[in-house]
Design an enzyme around this catalytic site. Sequence first.
Site, PDB file in Angstrom:
ATOM      1  N   GLY A 287       0.840  -1.202   0.000  1.00  0.00           N
ATOM      2  CA  GLY A 287       0.000   0.000   0.000  1.00  0.00           C
ATOM      3  C   GLY A 287       0.873   1.249   0.000  1.00  0.00           C
ATOM      4  O   GLY A 287       2.042   1.199   0.375  1.00  0.00           O
TER       5      GLY A 287
ATOM      6  N   ARG B 277      -1.780   8.419   3.660  1.00  0.00           N
ATOM      7  CA  ARG B 277      -2.297   9.191   4.804  1.00  0.00           C
ATOM      8  C   ARG B 277      -1.250   9.444   5.895  1.00  0.00           C
ATOM      9  O   ARG B 277      -1.450  10.257   6.778  1.00  0.00           O
ATOM     10  CB  ARG B 277      -3.524   8.475   5.394  1.00  0.00           C
ATOM     11  CG  ARG B 277      -4.769   8.682   4.578  1.00  0.00           C
ATOM     12  CD  ARG B 277      -5.884   7.762   5.025  1.00  0.00           C
ATOM     13  NE  ARG B 277      -5.672   6.387   4.579  1.00  0.00           N
ATOM     14  CZ  ARG B 277      -6.438   5.355   4.947  1.00  0.00           C
ATOM     15  NH1 ARG B 277      -7.442   5.540   5.782  1.00  0.00           N
ATOM     16  NH2 ARG B 277      -6.192   4.144   4.488  1.00  0.00           N
TER      17      ARG B 277
ATOM     18  N   GLN C  19       4.893  -5.682  -6.015  1.00  0.00           N
ATOM     19  CA  GLN C  19       3.642  -5.414  -6.736  1.00  0.00           C
ATOM     20  C   GLN C  19       3.836  -4.043  -7.380  1.00  0.00           C
ATOM     21  O   GLN C  19       3.845  -3.030  -6.685  1.00  0.00           O
ATOM     22  CB  GLN C  19       2.465  -5.388  -5.749  1.00  0.00           C
ATOM     23  CG  GLN C  19       1.126  -5.172  -6.424  1.00  0.00           C
ATOM     24  CD  GLN C  19       0.036  -4.792  -5.444  1.00  0.00           C
ATOM     25  OE1 GLN C  19       0.296  -4.276  -4.356  1.00  0.00           O
ATOM     26  NE2 GLN C  19      -1.210  -5.012  -5.830  1.00  0.00           N
TER      27      GLN C  19
HETATM   28  C1  UD1 Z   1      -8.892  -4.351   4.019  1.00  0.00           C
HETATM   29  C2  UD1 Z   1      -9.953  -5.372   3.673  1.00  0.00           C
HETATM   30  C3  UD1 Z   1     -11.145  -5.209   4.626  1.00  0.00           C
HETATM   31  C4  UD1 Z   1     -10.669  -5.325   6.043  1.00  0.00           C
HETATM   32  C5  UD1 Z   1      -9.519  -4.357   6.339  1.00  0.00           C
HETATM   33  C6  UD1 Z   1      -8.926  -4.656   7.693  1.00  0.00           C
HETATM   34  C7  UD1 Z   1      -9.829  -5.835   1.299  1.00  0.00           C
HETATM   35  C8  UD1 Z   1     -10.420  -5.565  -0.045  1.00  0.00           C
HETATM   36  N1  UD1 Z   1     -10.400  -5.230   2.319  1.00  0.00           N
HETATM   37  O1  UD1 Z   1      -9.405  -3.047   3.756  1.00  0.00           O
HETATM   38  O2  UD1 Z   1     -12.135  -6.170   4.364  1.00  0.00           O
HETATM   39  O3  UD1 Z   1     -11.754  -5.095   6.941  1.00  0.00           O
HETATM   40  O4  UD1 Z   1      -8.477  -4.495   5.375  1.00  0.00           O
HETATM   41  O5  UD1 Z   1      -7.958  -3.705   8.042  1.00  0.00           O
HETATM   42  O6  UD1 Z   1      -8.898  -6.610   1.376  1.00  0.00           O
HETATM   43  N2  UD1 Z   1      -2.163  -3.699  -0.153  1.00  0.00           N
HETATM   44  C9  UD1 Z   1      -1.241  -4.114  -1.107  1.00  0.00           C
HETATM   45  N3  UD1 Z   1      -1.502  -3.880  -2.408  1.00  0.00           N
HETATM   46  C10 UD1 Z   1      -2.659  -3.300  -2.849  1.00  0.00           C
HETATM   47  C11 UD1 Z   1      -3.591  -2.892  -1.867  1.00  0.00           C
HETATM   48  C12 UD1 Z   1      -3.313  -3.116  -0.534  1.00  0.00           C
HETATM   49  O7  UD1 Z   1      -0.190  -4.659  -0.763  1.00  0.00           O
HETATM   50  O8  UD1 Z   1      -2.801  -3.137  -4.049  1.00  0.00           O
HETATM   51  C13 UD1 Z   1      -1.858  -3.956   1.272  1.00  0.00           C
HETATM   52  C14 UD1 Z   1      -1.711  -2.684   2.091  1.00  0.00           C
HETATM   53  O9  UD1 Z   1      -0.343  -2.300   2.169  1.00  0.00           O
HETATM   54  C15 UD1 Z   1      -2.249  -3.076   3.442  1.00  0.00           C
HETATM   55  C16 UD1 Z   1      -3.222  -4.213   3.138  1.00  0.00           C
HETATM   56  O10 UD1 Z   1      -2.935  -4.656   1.842  1.00  0.00           O
HETATM   57  O11 UD1 Z   1      -1.238  -3.593   4.293  1.00  0.00           O
HETATM   58  C17 UD1 Z   1      -4.676  -3.758   3.234  1.00  0.00           C
HETATM   59  O12 UD1 Z   1      -4.934  -2.741   2.293  1.00  0.00           O
HETATM   60  P1  UD1 Z   1      -5.824  -1.485   2.623  1.00  0.00           P
HETATM   61  O13 UD1 Z   1      -5.966  -0.675   1.400  1.00  0.00           O
HETATM   62  O14 UD1 Z   1      -5.354  -0.840   3.860  1.00  0.00           O
HETATM   63  O15 UD1 Z   1      -7.234  -2.232   2.850  1.00  0.00           O
HETATM   64  P2  UD1 Z   1      -8.466  -1.691   3.695  1.00  0.00           P
HETATM   65  O16 UD1 Z   1      -9.226  -0.717   2.898  1.00  0.00           O
HETATM   66  O17 UD1 Z   1      -8.010  -1.313   5.043  1.00  0.00           O
END
Ligand code: UD1
Length: 465
Positions: A12, A16, A74
């Site tokens: 991610g 923020r 990624q």
């Molecule tokens: C996600 C979950 C949600 C859960 C929440 C808990 C999904 C779609 N949703 O939402 O159901 O309740 O976490 O905290 O999974 N990341 C990547 N690559 C990407 C996108 C994200 O590596 O393309 C990683 C981020 O670095 C992070 C994690 O995945 O560590 C979660 O991503 P984030 O965008 O924070 O998901 P939430 O919207 O919090």
Amino acid sequence: MENFTAVILAAGEGTRMKSNTPKVLHKVCGLPVLTYIIEATRRAGAEKIVVVVGKDAEKIKQFYEKDDIEFVVQKERKGTGHALMQAESAARGSTHLVVLYGDMPLVTAESIQGMAELHREQKAAATVMTAKVSDPTGYGRIIREGNKVLDIREHKDATPEERTINEINAGFYCFDTSLVFSALLKVENNNRQGEYYLTDVIKILNREKKRVVAFELEDPEELHGINDRRQLAQVQNLMQKKIIEDWMEKGVTFINPDTCMVDYRVEIGRDTIIYPGVMLEGSTKIGQGCNIIGPCRIKDTVIGDFSEIIMSQIDECVLDERVKVGPYSNLRPGCKIASRVKVGDFVELKNTQVGEGTKIPHLSYVGDGVLGKDINIGAGVIFVNYDGYKKHQTVVEDNAFVGCNSNLVAPVTVKAGSYIAAGSTITKAVPEDSLAIARARQENKVGWAAKRRNKIEGGTKGDGK
Ligand code: UD1
Ligand code: CA
């Protein structure tokens, strides 16, 4: 569950945080956020750990250079499902897969293990860690039928009715490896965020009549994530409380725990008393029965049993037992202090060895020194260790007595049992059991002051002749 590979998603952007440091490298109680998750995963029994990283890949890889971790990148952030797909070839080796999100450092090894156990018992295709929370806003909601999880609905995609569900998706899962990767191929991005959601594999597995169960956590505190600095501080507070309560349980007294900072790697012996305002950082180890009286900052330092540190700063030093330091001293890196040494008030020590029972009670600078046993260093003594180009060593042997306000100009040696007269500037070696005086000799002009007074006062008070 025997062996499993863990994939931690950390690609991610962390927008923020408004930071030049990648989100997962921000520190909580002295360690990067990601380290906690890596350690919990390892303690839970992961045989291989894969971390998915994004735009800050290099910085993160560099930080964990020495650890046994495989990184995959990624390149574009297309969602959590897409992120896990990048780890496919790295994760294919084991039958079971644990997936974790990299921004939740409070999760415990016990919880990960509990989830993995349930997964095995239930012979599930997927197990989802969940918790009931008072404010589920922003989280994915768990759609259940009894113990079966049918779907996870992201907050942004949920109907008003679904938003009333207070059981949330923690972001930790256990999967059958080959089933999850084939399900991921079927995930689409026709949702509010245009992302490939990992959470969509749940409904795909259900469609294929596979079993998906929930592992519900009793303590939702573990699920605090870090997305901004406010949450970073909240997690820091929770972790800090846990660490200090753990030490209190092991027999350490904290007079006012809310004012203290104790890093995760710190160790403290029983019956030690920590006063308000103490910061114990890095890999500091404090022995038993010590008094640490704040404000104090002690970093990467070892302190022996029954020592007392009062209002001082100590960084990268090793102190033996029954040592006293302070108030108001500064022990800089590289000091080795033997037992029963006293370093009193307003003393600065740097890269110096001090032998048993030696005293440096007041107002001194001792740099690059090698001090023997039972020495007395008088008030205001300066070790002149720097000539503008290089640092030099001063050796003071056992039982020497260095008088107040002396300068020892390095390199120089004061042999055992010698005396240095107060106010001396020593530039040559002092032989054993000698007295060195190196200052201008005193001359007394008897009656001089009275004569002067007479001259001046007599002149003005007189009749002017
Ligand atoms: C996600 C979950 C949600 C859960 C929440 C808990 C999904 C779609 N949703 O939402 O159901 O309740 O976490 O905290 O999974 N990341 C990547 N690559 C990407 C996108 C994200 O590596 O393309 C990683 C981020 O670095 C992070 C994690 O995945 O560590 C979660 O991503 P984030 O965008 O924070 O998901 P939430 O919207 O919090
Ligand atoms: Ca998140």
